[in-house]
Enzyme design. Structure first.
Site, short mmCIF file in Angstrom:
data_model
loop_
_atom_site.label_atom_id
_atom_site.label_comp_id
_atom_site.label_asym_id
_atom_site.label_seq_id
_atom_site.Cartn_x
_atom_site.Cartn_y
_atom_site.Cartn_z
NE ARG A 105 99.30 37.20 -12.98
CZ ARG A 105 99.24 36.04 -13.61
NH1 ARG A 105 99.39 34.92 -12.94
NH2 ARG A 105 99.04 35.99 -14.91
CE LYS B 78 108.26 32.04 -8.41
NZ LYS B 78 109.66 31.96 -8.82
#
Ligand code: G6P
Length: 614
Positions: free
Chosen positions: A27, A609
Site C-alpha cells: 500500500r 498497489k
C-alpha cells in the site's frame, strides 16, 4: 494506499505492528512509524524509506518496549508533504498525548489548519493528517472522552479517511473510524487488531468486523464497542474470514514479479475450472446475476477502471461489442466521476479492479448504483469494498499478487472478460455456434501457449538487454492489441522509469512519427488477423524514419526479417484471444530491462498497489 495497523491486548505490541505493516507494504513504502503506549507516555518512532529502516530504528529499544501491549502503526504513500520523518505517521497533538494514523485525504485540511493555528496549535508537518490530530485533541480537552472526541471531530472532516487514534489518558484504548477508505477489526481472545487489510492480522485471527463508513469502534483488550457517528450503539457483525495465512515466498525467483509472470498459465487454468468445461458445453457463470431478460433489455455497457485494469477493460469493450453487439464505453474512473454520466437501469456498469478498493472506481460504482444500474465487479478481492457493492461478482482468482506492477491479475481479468463476453453471447444468441466452439477450444489451450513463451524467455531477455539503454520506447498495435501496447508501455514505465508510450499504429503519422530517428525503439505487436497488413505498413513507415524496429509476432513471414532488427515470436493464436498471449513477452521485456538496470522491480518508486485516494 497507506497501511494502518493497530493492536490492543496482552502481548508485546511492537512485532505485531511491524509484521502487520510488512504485510501492508504493497500500500506504500516511502516511510513508516509506530506509536506505543508505554507506562508514562506514548512513544513514537518513525523512519524514512522502507520498513527495514523502522525496524533498525526500533532495535536498540527492543527490551524496554516489550512491556508495551497497545499501539498503532502506519506505512505511508505520501500525498501531502514529501516522504520525510517529520511527515511520517503517527502524528501527535502539541503535548504528544494524542497520536493518530491516517489513510486517505482530508480535503478541507487547510481551513481546519488555519482555525487550529489561530487557537494556538503548532504544526510540525505539511500533512493533512496532523490537522486531525490537533482537532481531536482540542475537542478531547473539552469532552475528556476519546470516542466522543473522534465522533465530534469527524463531523468536521471532508474527504476520505481511515483513522486509528490513541490518547495517553486512556491506556489500552484505540478508537477507529473510516469513511471511503478500508478498515477492518480482527477479533482475538482478549485482544483486537485493526488494519487496512486482512493480511496484517490473518495469522492471529480469522474473525473480523468490516467497519462501515462513519462507524466508530472503541477497542480495549477485553471489549469492543461499535457506534455510529452520533453515539448510537450498533451490534457488530463478526465474519469468519475464508483466508489462510500465506507465507509470501519468491519460490526461488529473483523477484515476485518474475514468479507471478510464471504463475499465469495456472491462473488461467484455475479460472476456467468449473466455468469452461469443454468447447461444446455452455460457459457457466453462476456469479452473474443478470437474467436472460435483463441481458436482452440492456442497451449499453459502461466499464470503469484505472491503470492496468483499464487496459483489461479496453479489451473487454472490444470483445463484448464484437461478440454480443451491445455498445460499450470504457472510461478511467477518475474521469467518469466528475461529469454528468448518462446511466440508468438499462445500463450494465462493470467495475474492474485487482484490489477492489481503488477510490475512484469505488466512487464511480456507487454513483452508477444509485442511478439504478446493475453493477458487475471483476476483482481479485471478493471481500473488498467494491465486491460489497456488486449485484454480480466475478472473482478473478489470481491469488495474492505482491509485485506492485500487475501481471497475473491482468491476465486473470482478461480471462474473466472472455468468459463473460462468451457467456453473454451464448445467452443472447449473438454468435455463430462454430465460432463459439472454436474460441472456447482455444481458450482451453492458452495456458500451454504461455508455457511455450516462458520456455523461450532467454530470447526475450536478450531483446531486453539490447534495448535497456534507451530513454524512450514506443509500442504500436491496432485493434484488439492496442490495449496490449498501452499495457506493455505502462509495465516498462512503472518498473524501469523509461518513457514508454503505446499508440494505435494508425495514429503514428498524426504526430508521434516526428519523434522517430535512429535512437528510438518501436515495438510492433504484429498478430496475424484483420489488421496485420495495415500494421505492417505502419511499421514500414517507422522503419523509413530509421527507428530501431522490434516485432512481437506469431507470423513466420520472411519479409519481417528485413523490416525488423529483433523479432520475438509467440505461438499461433486466434486474433481475438491474442491479447492474452501478446502481453506475456511485454511483461518479460519490462521485467528484464528493469532488472538489468538494477531497479527495485517489486516496489518501484512513487507507486502503490492499492490506490485508496482520489
Ligand atoms: C495502481 C497499481 C496498478 C493498478 C491500478 C488500479 O496504480 O499500481 O497496478 O492497475 O492501481 O488498481 P486496481 O486495484 O483498481 O486494479
Amino acid at each position: 494506499m497507506c497501511g494502518i495497523v493497530g493492536y490492543t491486548g496482552k502481548r508485546p505490541v511492537v512485532d505485531i505492528l511491524l509484521d502487520g505493516l510488512e504485510q501492508l507494504e504493497y500500500r506504500g513504502y516511502d516511510s513508516s512509524g509506530v506509536a506505543l503506549k508505554c507506562s508514562e507516555s506514548i512513544k513514537v518512532y518513525k523512519a524514512e524509506g522502507k520498513l527495514k529502516n523502522l525496524r533498525e530504528e526500533l532495535a536498540p529499544h527492543a527490551y524496554e518496549l516489550t512491556k508495551s501491549t497497545s499501539g498503532i502503526g502506519h506505512i505511508r504513500w505520501a500525498t501531502h508533504g514529501s516522504p520525510t520523518v517529520v511527515n511520517a505517521h503517527p502524528h501527535t497533538c502539541n503535548c504528544g498525548n494524542l497520536v493518530i494514523v491516517h489513510n486517505g485525504i482530508i480535503e478541507n485540511y487547510k481551513e481546519l489548519r488555519a482555525e487550529l493555528e489561530a487557537k494556538g496549535c503548532k504544526f510540525k508537518s505539511q500533512t493533512d493528517t496532523e490537522t486531525v490530530a490537533h482537532l481531536v485533541a482540542s475537542i478531547y480537552g473539552e469532552v475528556r472522552n476519546l470516542t466522543k472526541a473522534v465522533q465530534l471531530a469527524t463531523k468536521k472532516l471532508e474527504g476520505a479517511y481511515a483513522l486509528c487514534i490513541m490518547h495517553n489518558d486512556e491506556p489500552g484504548v484505540i478508537v477507529a473510524t473510516k469513511r471511503n477508505a478500508p478498515l477492518i477489526i480482527g477479533v482475538g481472545e482478549n485482544e483486537f487488531y485493526i488494519a487496512s487489510d486482512v493480511p496484517a492480522f490473518i495469522k492471529h485471527t480469522k474473525k473480523a468486523i468490516y467497519l462501515n463508513d462513519n462507524q466508530v469502534a472503541t477497542v480495549t483488550p477485553d471489549a469492543l464497542k461499535l457506534e455510529d457517528e452520533n453515539g448510537m450503539i450498533i451490534s457488530p457483525k463478526v465474519e469468519q474470514l475464508p483466508w489462510e495465512p500465506v507465507a509470501l515466498s519468491k519460490m526461488g525467483y529473483k523477484h515476485f514479479m518474475l514468479k507471478e509472470i510464471h504463475e499465469q498459465p495456472d491462473v488461467i487454468r484455475n479460472i476456467l475450472v468449473g466455468k469452461l468445461h469443454t468447447s461444446d458445453t455452455p460457459i457457466v457463470l453462476d456469479e452473474v446475476k443478470l437474467t436472460k431478460q435483463t441481458l436482452k433489455d440492456l442497451n449499453r455497457i459502461q466499464i470503469i477502471a484505472c491503470g492496468t485494469s483499464l487496459h483489461a477493460a479496453m479489451v473487454g469493450k472490444y470483445i463484448i461489442e464484437g461478440f454480443c453487439g451491445i455498445p460499450v464505453d470504457v472510461e478511467a474512473s477518475s474521469e467518469y466521476i466528475y461529469r454528468k454520466t448518462v446511466t440508468d437501469a438499462h445500463t450494465l456498469v462493470i467495475g474492474v479492479s485487482q484490489s477492489g478498493e481503488t477510490a475512484d472506481t469505488l466512487t464511480a460504482i456507487k454513483q452508477s448504483k444509485s442511478r439504478g444500474s446493475h453493477i458487475l465487479i471483476i476483482t481479485n478481492r471478493p471481500d473488498s469494498a467494491m465486491a460489497r457493492e456488486a449485484d454480480s461478482l466475478v472473482p478473478v482468482s489470481a491469488g495474492i499478487e505482491v509485485s506492485v506492477a500487475a501481471t497475473k491479475s491482468y491476465v486473470a481479468q482478461l480471462t474473466s472478460f472472455y468468459l463473460l463476453a462468451l457467456y453473454m453471447a451464448e445467452v443472447k444468441g449473438t454468435m455463430e455456434q462454430a465460432e463459439l466452439t472454436a474460441l472456447k477450444a482455444e481458450m482451453l489451450i492458452l495456458p500451454q501457449k504461455i508455457e511455450q513463451i516462458l520456455a523461450h524467455k532467454d530470447e526475450i531477455q536478450r531483446c531486453a538487454r539490447k534495448y535497456s539503454n534507451t530513454r524512450d520506447f514506443i509500442y504500436i498495435a491496432r485493434g484488439i492489441n492496442y490495449p496490449t501496447a498501452l499495457e506493455g508501455a505502462l509495465k516498462l514505465k512503472e518498473i524501469s522509469y523509461i518513457n514508454a508510450t503505446g499508440y494505435p499504429a494508425g495514429e503514428l503519422k498524426h504526430g508521434p512519427i516526428a519523434m522517430l530517428d535512429e535512437t528510438m525503439p518501436v515495438l510492433s505487436i504484429l498478430m496475424k488477423g484483420s489488421v496485420y497488413e495495415k500494421l505492417l505498413s505502419n511499421s514500414e513507415e517507422a522503419k523509413a524514419r530509421n527507428a530501431r524496429m522490434v516485432a512481437l509476432t506469431n507470423s513466420t513471414d520472411p519479409k519481417l526479417d528485413d523490416l525488423f532488427d529483433f523479432i520475438i515470436r509467440v505461438p499461433e493464436v486466434n486474433e481475438l484471444l491474442s491479447p492474452i498471449i501478446a502481453v506475456i513477452p511485454l511483461q518479460l521485456i519490462a521485467y528484464y530491462i528493469a532488472e538489468f538496470l538494477g531497479k527495485d522491480v517489486d516496489q518501484p518508486r512513487n507507486l502503490a498497489k492499492s490506490v485508496t485516494v482520489e
